[in-house]
Design an enzyme around this catalytic site. Structure first.
Site: not given
Length: 919
Positions: A269, A275, A336, A266, A277
């Site tokens: 971002h 992301h 993770d 996060e 893809w």
């Protein structure tokens, strides 16, 4: 606050997860508050065996559509504007250190349990971030992939708060929502009320999110990067949110999401990454050619090659190589334990954001003091007393001395004065560790009747100059003197606060400078409908115009402001009563995109009245009202508005009367306290304390027309049909009642058990004159209650005694008790419904069973209210109203319609009957 509501059902299998039982039992719903009837976005899991890893793009699309933002550009991979080499210029730049504050939003759990995660869990998350963003060797964040890179960004918990005082960087906030927050609920409700200046701190919220969502973030603005927003992004929601069970690597965390990588993802971002893809298929990408194209997100840690690099975006540093999906990249959805890489291009994007995006760049500005070391010598002071009322000819000051320095505080000098007089000096000694506080009692000061200002300052910590003097001083206002009963304060005088009254600001925040003020323009409509001066506080005006870089000091939530009385002498008073007029309306944001009739208003302002019997040292609440929909405790007196509230007439006020008889024979102080919930303007007027007793009437009656024998209760059709008037209906003949009883708009929605208005009267004898009257409500169970819809009816200034009780209704025959009702303490208790003997006269009520078993009800059919059921009730009243809807006198069954049943079933059966009230 704006709230929208749309539910999207997601079929999710919690396989292989060790979520807490309470979370596992939640319904797998993720609600977006999108507005009744409005289509909202659906959160996509992308994988049936997974929790939702990230709500970022779903949230972005929701807000984009809601706010009319331009879409994120997502060109085909071969047309990308940024190649790997173009961003590698940042590789040798210095390490950027971002101050972070972690807001732990919890439900009141013990620290270290549930949503109230431990300090150790928070610290482990900061460690995770630094391992991942610095590619630290011998940690889970290390990789030896030639495409990987050290981002050279670090994260540290802030050491200074908004006021420059020391902080651990962990801000715990009690903000209950055991069901878990939806994304938009959290953005609209929690974030603006808890955020620290996003120009100085990266705000990170730990909370319990609704159902399956692990986290989300907000993109940066003004970065100039493709794939990032081109429109301004909200400042008061900026930051990162993670559910508490995905944070760090200690504590109770989800299996497979227990390495702190939800936050790493996060924060990516937050710093400008998409992301991996590209949020599309093979033909779109994330603007970094060193992250191979992928057809979709990956889960677990698979060996997957979903796209041909030569077709969809070859890495020029490795010509001819078709790489597998980079499932180990932090911007995928893998477990993770699979993650360990940011690439050189991703690093370049993030560092460009840190250089160009305004709020991101300001985080690492040298002027940002959030990470400046704590001073060695830093003594802070705030005033406890004198505040509010300080009785007698002397005041005893009390202050809180706090050590904000790194060295133990062993001595300080405190200077204090009243009304700017010559300061007195007090030498304090002791031992206060860092962050420790102590209450210091100072020598008494002489005071006279009236309102005064007190000031105290701490100097010379440990005998040397204070290295941060900005937090050393505290002030207060206080009143001295005594009010005798009866008294009334109508705020018509020029002096403010009135003599002896005082204002107490309980927020102690440097940027909050609003409190109760004197509305002395004389243009506000008062309780009597005339222009008046009032006491007012504007909960939407909290702001400090001098703090340009922190605009959401505005509407500061939780601000406590008190208006405190002088000492009130009740030593010779019996049956003391407090009365005041109140006007308030909840606020609806006019920028809300849903119609106002669907919007949920801002609703959390609160008003409390408290009493002190020790001269203002301690207070106990006796009254509480809130903008929230607590039964019987509603604050609003006027309809919700999309503008600041100003009383438009007498009907937008309510008079509150509180029983103070428990304090008879004592000296008391009153305190009116508001808690700011980002709501609206609140007015008070005509505060008075009088003698005279409070008599409670606890009675029950049944109205024949409304009674449903199968349900064993009265129907509430008038209420359900919105036909009940908000003001008492007995002002005209034959009642000619002059009372001002009324309720605010929305009251009946909050009290669906109300059947209709009734009028109660007290007499000294069967045929004696009326001593007192009150309009009240009959509930479906027959109980007659106050205007709060809950409590027995209160007759103010009536000495408790035995009385004849009369009950009247607008189209049922009146009844009275057969003689005096014996007083029970300060309460008259009488149930008219249990038998004919409960009312005076022959057959004073109707036996609804027909066999003597009751219940017994007031006869229906008296349309003109004259005490007789006669032809006029049919020929004049019913005939002129038949076929009409609403609150009609000929509607004998109280269903909101005048029909043949009203005549044939009720009037015809009861014609010739007369009231027993005056027999």
């Amino acid at each position: 606050m704006k709230t929208y509501l749309v539910t999207a059902c997601l079929a999710v299998l919690f396989l292989g997860l060790t979520a807490p039982a309470s979370l596992a039992q939640q319904q797998p719903l993720v609600r977006f508050d999108a507005g009744a009837g409005k289509a909202g976005p659906v959160l996509h899991t992308h994988h049936a065996d997974s929790l939702l890893r990230c709500g970022m793009m779903d949230a972005w699309e929701y807000y984009r559509e809601k706010n009319g933002w331009a879409p994120l550009d997502t060109p085909p991979a071969q047309d990308q504007l940024f190649k790997v080499g173009q961003l590698e210029q940042h590789a040798a730049e210095t390490v950027l250190v971002i101050p972070i504050v972690v807001h732990v939003i919890h439900n009141g759990e013990q620290k270290g349990t549930g949503a109230n995660i431990s300090d150790a869990q928070v610290i482990s998350q900061i460690e995770n971030l630094n391992e991942d963003y610095r590619r630290i060797a011998n940690t889970p964040g290390f990789n030896n992939d030639p495409r990987g890179d050290d981002v050279r960004i670090e994260f540290r918990l802030a050491v200074r708060d908004l006021d420059g005082n020391p902080t651990t960087g962990i801000n715990r906030v009690l903000f209950p929502n055991p069901a878990g927050w939806t994304l938009v609920e959290f953005d609209e409700t929690v974030k603006p009320l808890t955020i620290w200046d996003p120009n100085k701190y990266m705000n990170f919220w730990s909370t319990q999110l609704n159902a399956i969502l692990l986290g989300y973030a907000q993109f940066p603005e003004g970065s100039g990067l493709p794939g990032m927003p081109t429109d301004p992004q909200r400042a008061d929601t900026d930051g990162v949110v993670c559910t508490s069970y995905s944070i760090g690597r200690v504590g109770h965390v989800f299996e497979a999401y227990d390495g702190g990588r939800t936050a790493t993802h996060e924060v990516g971002h937050y710093l400008g990454l998409r992301h991996i893809w590209g949020d599309g298929a093979c033909n779109v990408d994330d603007y970094c050619l060193d992250t191979p194209p992928a057809i979709d997100s990956n889960f677990g840690c698979p060996d997957e090659n979903s796209c041909n690099d030569q077709v969809h975006g070859e890495n020029p540093a490795f010509p001819g190589v078709d790489f597998s999906d980079m499932v180990e990249n932090y911007m995928d959805y893998s477990d993770d334990s699979c993650f360990n890489i940011f690439t050189g291009c991703q690093k370049g994007r993030m560092r460009q954001v840190m250089s160009v995006s305004p709020r991101r760049a300001s985080l690492v500005d040298p002027a940002n003091d959030a990470l400046l070391p704590v001073f060695q010598r830093d003594a802070g002071l705030s005033v406890i007393d004198p505040a509010g009322y300080q009785g007698g000819a002397t005041a005893t000051p009390r202050v809180t001395l706090t050590n904000h320095g790194s060295a133990t505080l062993t001595s300080a000098t405190i200077l204090f004065s009243v009304d700017g007089g010559v300061p007195q000096s007090f030498n304090w000694s002791g031992s206060l560790a860092t962050f420790a506080s102590e209450t210091v009692v100072l020598p008494d000061v002489a005071v006279s009747a009236g309102t005064h200002a007190f000031e105290a300052t701490a100097i010379l910590p440990n005998g040397l100059p204070d290295e941060q003097p900005t937090n050393n001083a505290g002030t207060s206002t206080f009143g001295a003197g005594t009010l005798t009963v009866p008294f009334a304060e109508d705020f018509e005088g020029a002096a403010f606060p009135p003599a002896g009254w005082s204002l107490v600001d309980g927020t102690a925040r440097s940027f909050e400078n609003f409190t109760w003020v004197h509305d002395a323009a004389g243009s506000t409509f008062g309780r009597d409908g005339n222009a008046t001066n009032t006491l007012v506080i504007d909960h939407r005006a909290y702001d400090d115009p001098g703090v340009e870089t922190f605009p959401f000091a505005e509407n500061y939530p939780g601000a406590i402001d008190a208006f405190v009385s002088p000492l009130i002498d009740l030593t010779a008073t019996t049956g003391a009563l407090l009365s005041f007029d109140l006007s308030y309306a909840r606020f609806i944001d006019p920028a809300n995109t849903v119609p106002l009739d669907l919007a949920v208003p801002i609703e959390s302002d609160r008003l409390t009245v408290s009493v002190s019997t020790d001269g203002g040292q301690t207070f106990a609440p006796i009254y509480f009202r809130s903008g929230k929909d607590y039964e019987g405790n509603e604050l609003p007196t006027a309809p919700d508005v999309a503008a600041p509230h100003t009383p438009a007439g007498a009907d937008q006020w309510r008079t509150e009367t509180l029983d103070l008889s428990a304090y008879d024979g004592q000296e008391i102080v009153l305190k009116f306290v508001t808690e700011n919930g980002n709501g609206n303007t609140l007015y008070l007027d005509n505060i008075s304390v009088t003698g005279g007793a409070l008599l409670l009437v606890e009675t029950r009656l049944i109205l024949e027309g409304a009674y449903d024998s199968q349900a064993g209760a009265m129907t509430t059709d008038l209420n359900e049909g919105d036909h009940l008037p908000t003001s008492q209906p007995f002002g005209d003949a034959p009642w000619n009642y002059g009372g001002s009883e009324g309720v605010s708009a929305g009251f009946f929605d909050a009290h669906p058990d109300i059947v209709d208005w009734v009028l109660l009267e007290l007499r000294n004898s069967d045929t004696g004159p009326v001593v007192a009257s009150r309009a009240a409500f009959a509930r479906e169970d027959g109980s007659v209650v106050e205007l709060d819809g809950v409590n027995p009816v209160a007759f103010a200034s009536v000495t408790p005694a035995d009385f004849v009780l009369v009950a009247r209704h607008r189209n049922h025959l009146d009844v009275r008790t057969d003689g005096l009702v014996a007083l029970d303490g300060s309460t008259l208790r009488h149930d008219f419904s249990t038998g004919q003997s409960q009312a005076a006269g022959p057959r004073p009520m109707k036996d609804l069973s027909g066999n003597g078993s009751g219940p017994y009800a007031l006869y229906a059919g008296d349309a003109d209210g004259d005490g007789q059921i006669q032809n006029d009730d049919k020929n004049v009243e019913w005939r002129n109203q038949v076929g009409q809807n609403g609150y009609r006198s000929a509607d004998f069954n109280l269903n909101g319609e005048v029909q043949n049943d009203d005549k044939n079933v009720y009037w015809r059966a009861n014609v010739g009957r007369g009231s027993s009230a005056d027999q």
